[in-house]
Design a protein around this motif. Sequence first.
Motif, PDB file in Angstrom:
ATOM      1  N   CYS A   7       0.840  -1.214   0.000  1.00 42.73           N
ATOM      2  CA  CYS A   7       0.000   0.000   0.000  1.00 42.73           C
ATOM      3  C   CYS A   7       0.866   1.250   0.000  1.00 42.73           C
ATOM      4  N   GLY A   8       1.876   1.229   0.897  1.00 44.51           N
ATOM      5  CA  GLY A   8       2.769   2.403   0.978  1.00 44.51           C
ATOM      6  C   GLY A   8       3.454   2.649  -0.343  1.00 44.51           C
ATOM      7  N   LEU A   9       3.893   1.542  -0.936  1.00 40.29           N
ATOM      8  CA  LEU A   9       4.609   1.678  -2.206  1.00 40.29           C
ATOM      9  C   LEU A   9       3.707   2.238  -3.301  1.00 40.29           C
ATOM     10  N   LEU A  10       2.451   1.731  -3.298  1.00 38.77           N
ATOM     11  CA  LEU A  10       1.520   2.232  -4.317  1.00 38.77           C
ATOM     12  C   LEU A  10       1.273   3.729  -4.157  1.00 38.77           C
ATOM     13  N   LEU A  11       1.139   4.128  -2.878  1.00 37.85           N
ATOM     14  CA  LEU A  11       0.938   5.574  -2.626  1.00 37.85           C
ATOM     15  C   LEU A  11       2.127   6.375  -3.129  1.00 37.85           C
ATOM     16  N   LEU A  12       3.319   5.851  -2.833  1.00 36.86           N
ATOM     17  CA  LEU A  12       4.542   6.536  -3.244  1.00 36.86           C
ATOM     18  C   LEU A  12       4.627   6.637  -4.769  1.00 36.86           C
ATOM     19  N   ILE A  13       4.326   5.483  -5.407  1.00 38.63           N
ATOM     20  CA  ILE A  13       4.385   5.481  -6.875  1.00 38.63           C
ATOM     21  C   ILE A  13       3.358   6.452  -7.437  1.00 38.63           C
ATOM     22  N   GLY A  14       2.153   6.454  -6.779  1.00 38.45           N
ATOM     23  CA  GLY A  14       1.101   7.372  -7.236  1.00 38.45           C
ATOM     24  C   GLY A  14       1.570   8.817  -7.158  1.00 38.45           C
ATOM     25  N   LYS A  15       2.227   9.156  -6.035  1.00 44.04           N
ATOM     26  CA  LYS A  15       2.694  10.533  -5.856  1.00 44.04           C
ATOM     27  C   LYS A  15       3.746  10.879  -6.917  1.00 44.04           C
ATOM     28  N   TYR A  16       4.720   9.964  -7.051  1.00 41.50           N
ATOM     29  CA  TYR A  16       5.775  10.188  -8.045  1.00 41.50           C
ATOM     30  C   TYR A  16       5.174  10.336  -9.445  1.00 41.50           C
ATOM     31  N   ALA A  17       4.259   9.376  -9.715  1.00 38.13           N
ATOM     32  CA  ALA A  17       3.702   9.345 -11.071  1.00 38.13           C
ATOM     33  C   ALA A  17       2.928  10.618 -11.363  1.00 38.13           C
ATOM     34  N   SER A  18       2.141  11.085 -10.360  1.00 36.22           N
ATOM     35  CA  SER A  18       1.337  12.279 -10.644  1.00 36.22           C
ATOM     36  C   SER A  18       2.247  13.494 -10.846  1.00 36.22           C
ATOM     37  N   GLU A  19       3.314  13.579 -10.008  1.00 32.73           N
ATOM     38  CA  GLU A  19       4.232  14.713 -10.182  1.00 32.73           C
ATOM     39  C   GLU A  19       4.917  14.645 -11.539  1.00 32.73           C
ATOM     40  N   LEU A  47       3.903  12.996 -14.224  1.00 34.22           N
ATOM     41  CA  LEU A  47       2.979  13.248 -15.327  1.00 34.22           C
ATOM     42  C   LEU A  47       2.634  14.736 -15.425  1.00 34.22           C
ATOM     43  N   GLY A  48       2.495  15.359 -14.226  1.00 29.68           N
ATOM     44  CA  GLY A  48       2.215  16.800 -14.200  1.00 29.68           C
ATOM     45  C   GLY A  48       3.305  17.564 -14.923  1.00 29.68           C
ATOM     46  N   LYS A  49       4.572  17.179 -14.650  1.00 24.48           N
ATOM     47  CA  LYS A  49       5.695  17.872 -15.289  1.00 24.48           C
ATOM     48  C   LYS A  49       5.692  17.628 -16.797  1.00 24.48           C
ATOM     49  N   LEU A  50       5.418  16.317 -17.148  1.00 24.13           N
ATOM     50  CA  LEU A  50       5.363  15.980 -18.584  1.00 24.13           C
ATOM     51  C   LEU A  50       4.312  16.820 -19.291  1.00 24.13           C
ATOM     52  N   LEU A  51       3.145  16.906 -18.605  1.00 20.50           N
ATOM     53  CA  LEU A  51       2.011  17.649 -19.168  1.00 20.50           C
ATOM     54  C   LEU A  51       2.393  19.113 -19.364  1.00 20.50           C
ATOM     55  N   GLU A  52       3.049  19.670 -18.314  1.00 23.46           N
ATOM     56  CA  GLU A  52       3.437  21.084 -18.402  1.00 23.46           C
ATOM     57  C   GLU A  52       4.471  21.309 -19.492  1.00 23.46           C
ATOM     58  N   THR A  53       5.408  20.317 -19.618  1.00 25.18           N
ATOM     59  CA  THR A  53       6.465  20.505 -20.614  1.00 25.18           C
ATOM     60  C   THR A  53       5.928  20.408 -22.032  1.00 25.18           C
ATOM     61  N   TYR A  54       5.047  19.407 -22.258  1.00 31.83           N
ATOM     62  CA  TYR A  54       4.647  19.155 -23.649  1.00 31.83           C
ATOM     63  C   TYR A  54       3.263  19.682 -24.016  1.00 31.83           C
ATOM     64  N   PHE A  55       2.453  19.998 -23.020  1.00 31.44           N
ATOM     65  CA  PHE A  55       1.081  20.388 -23.380  1.00 31.44           C
ATOM     66  C   PHE A  55       0.682  21.778 -22.879  1.00 31.44           C
ATOM     67  N   THR A  56       1.598  22.501 -22.272  1.00 26.42           N
ATOM     68  CA  THR A  56       1.226  23.850 -21.814  1.00 26.42           C
ATOM     69  C   THR A  56       2.192  24.884 -22.399  1.00 26.42           C
ATOM     70  N   SER A  57       1.787  26.131 -22.320  1.00 26.38           N
ATOM     71  CA  SER A  57       2.676  27.243 -22.702  1.00 26.38           C
ATOM     72  C   SER A  57       2.891  28.074 -21.446  1.00 26.38           C
ATOM     73  N   THR A  58       4.073  28.641 -21.335  1.00 32.01           N
ATOM     74  CA  THR A  58       4.409  29.389 -20.116  1.00 32.01           C
ATOM     75  C   THR A  58       5.081  30.706 -20.461  1.00 32.01           C
TER      76      THR A  58
END
Length: 487
Positions: A43-55, A57-68
């Motif tokens: 469970c702990g690992l899944l939470l950790l992976i979820g946190k890492y993954a969301s961060e 993916l968020g960065k990926l999204l910002e890099t490739y799908f947003t303008s700044t």
Amino acid sequence: MKPPLSEQIPLLDFFLPGLAPVLSSVWPLLTSAPSIGRLLCICGLLLLIGKYASEYLGKLLETYFTSTIEVSYYNEAYDMLISWVRSQPFARSAHTSLATVDLKSSKSGNANKKPLHYSPWNGRFYFRHKHRLFVFKHHRSHGAFGHTREEASISYFGRNPSVLRELLDECRLHYLGLVKNKTCVFEHQAEEWKPSKSRSKRDISTVVLNKELKNMLLDDASEFLNPATQTWYSTRGIHHQRGYIFYGPPGTGKSSFAFSIAGHFDLDIYVLNIPTLNNHTLKTLFTELPRHCVVLLEDVDAVGLKRTVSSNKDVGQSISPPQTPAAKTVSLSTLLNVLDGIGSPEGRLLIMTTNHIENLDPALIRPGRADQKIEFPLADEDIINQIFFFIYDPQLTNTGGDESENGVHQNEEEKVDCKLPKLAQEFAAKVPKLEFSPAEIMSHLLANKRSPLNAIAGVDTWVKKIREERMKFARTNSWTLGDNDGL
Ligand SMILES: Nc1ncnc2c1ncn2[C@@H]1O[C@H](COP(=O)(O)OP(=O)(O)OP(=O)(O)O)[C@@H](O)[C@H]1O
């Protein structure tokens, strides 16, 4: 045969950087712990992976799908963005905010005194504007040499840069609305200009000065700022810049007139405090000036810059020994070069002020560096008259918002509309000529602003008081005592 899962952990680093070390350390627990412990680990690992993954993916999204668009703290665009953000509903509901006292709109009375402003701070703030999703980021970053600076950026989910530019244009218009009828004052922080405050424009008519002189100067500045003049200069290869020096005793209106010129021509004013600069900073600041602005160099004599003839007769290179620690910082030759416009943008109007023009090096005030030398004298009869009119002008009294707010109004018995010229004459006759500065005379009139009759009646006492004060506070280097001022 497939490699065991533990051997594939490093592969994860490729997709989720930083996760491999964590996984490697918990892997033995996952494989050897009893079932309940294993479940908790998973469970702990899944939470950790979820946190890492969301961060991630968020960065990926910002890099490739947003303008700044990032804005630099030292640029006015920063003030535009922040002042707009502060006015938006999402700023009011942000969970982390930076609170600042807004001294500009502070008023008297506890309810309005020192109002606080909040801007979203230290994080990402999502908000919708005109049916689009944006992210505002605002935080403090650590730069080189331990310096910290505020950074702000705005992003939106989409790749069309014009959307963000439109938003920033909205911020710009909002900001221009805030500084309308104001003169923006820029001061330097280290090697950068930073808007420091905005002052209400001071109307030219509120500075009392010989009328012909005033008109001559306004015509001169107007001609200089005319776009056709710039072309005229450039076709002849002449650097498009102009300089004035305002000289005279303290309190004669030099700085006030510099500000009112900036306001009159709707220019920003860049104030240089020479004693805090060194040669390098001075050069950098001049290269960063905008095309059209007023540069104010106050008390240019105070830094003790004066060339002397050295023993080797190299007049151009020698500078007198510094008189103060501050004088060590900017050399006269650098100041002269900078004023010549080397590396600085075209179209700047330089205004130097001094109480001691006689102490300045002739090179500093030669035409090209100081094209007009304007004397601001102590008050003569005409100036005393004008100041009296200015203070008691019934039209100004009736329209002055502050006056009515404070409940200041003219006594009925002293309605002076028609008597004003006679009263002004009476007042001017009683005040000794060329002995007091306009600031001193104003101070006396302001103390009696409700009653011109009291002002006239109190002249003798006031004159005596000022003279006594001068005796008491006289310094050997005062301009009133002569020319050896110790510079
Ligand atoms: N000629 C003037 N007309 C209108 N107001 C004046 C005049 N001279 C001085 N004052 C008033 O006196 C105050 C000081 O004026 P200001 O700072 O412009 O003088 P200054 O000549 O620049 O003085 P300093 O040499 O000490 O810097 C201001 O509040 C200004 O309104």
